[in-house]
Design a protein around this motif. Structure first.
Motif: not given
Length: 237
Positions: A13-14, A180-181, A215-221, A229-231
């Motif tokens: 996370g940031s 994520v959730s 890529s999806i997790l890195s481009k999170w809002n 974030r882990t998926l």
């Protein structure tokens, strides 16, 4: 067993990146001769060694599944005290109250032709078996227990467990930490899960699937990207 399609990634996370802290999430994906195991754990940010706790969760579940499978035991509930005992050994010499972490797992048994799932704490486990998508545990099911970690349960009843006969059915799973959730729009969570499964099904190999998840997790809002974030995604087709 039919073909398996797996993809996974974890992104810090940031807030942790800014403070130069390690990713407190952990995951494990392991294929045994007797089945496939998925584990996701979120280290509790308020704990000094939560990263140790989450990594230890993954190792403990992996070892517990092997012991449980070798024993011939058919009762999924009996694996829980084994996980807790092994976790205590894995975090040693760190104190339990500094290593809090959640635990989500799914085990697709090749031998028993069954799907076993467990969840302690927050995050989400979505699954589909030849039909509608379901959620292993929701806030409505056990709101008071969502913040429990493996270090602080009051009873093994704090775990949510489920098992299903899968035989030759199509199976899809998605395990995610609350980074994520809990940041998804409530009305679109299932849409997000379906999108992940669709996107990964289009990829040719594990490397491409993992790059897609990353890529999806890195481009999170950015507004909700403070937490790790882990998926982990799985499909048996």
């Amino acid at each position: 067993m039919k073909g398996e399609s797996i993809g996974y990634s974890s992104v810090a996370g940031s807030l942790h990146a800014e403070r130069k802290l390690s990713n407190q999430d952990a995951y494990l994906v392991k294929r045994y001769s007797f089945g496939t195991l998925l584990v996701v754990s979120d280290g509790m940010g308020s704990h000094k060694h939560s990263d140790v706790g989450s990594r230890s969760v993954c190792r403990a579940v992996s070892k517990a599944v092997q012991i449980w499978e070798a024993s011939g035991c058919k009762e999924i509930r009996l694996i829980i005290p084994v996980i807790h005992s092994l976790w205590g050994l894995e975090i040693y010499p760190y104190p339990r109250n500094e290593c809090g972490a959640t635990c989500l797992f799914a085990f697709v048994s090749k031998v028993r032709k069954r799907l076993y799932m467990g969840q302690l704490g927050d995050g989400a486990v979505y699954f589909r078996i030849d039909g509608a998508m379901r959620l292993l545990k929701s806030k409505e099911d056990a709101f008071a227990n969502l913040t429990n970690g493996i270090n602080s349960i009051r009873s093994f009843e704090d775990w949510s467990l489920a098992e299903y006969d899968i035989c030759d059915k199509r199976v899809a799973l998605l395990l995610m930490t609350d980074g994520v959730s809990e940041t998804l729009v409530e009305s679109r969570k299932e849409e997000f899960v379906e999108l992940i499964w669709k996107r990964l099904s289009e990829k040719r190999n594990l490397a491409e699937r993992n790059m897609t998840v990353c890529s999806i997790l890195s481009k999170w809002n950015k507004v909700s990207a403070g937490d790790d974030r882990t998926l982990v995604s799985y499909e048996r087709v």
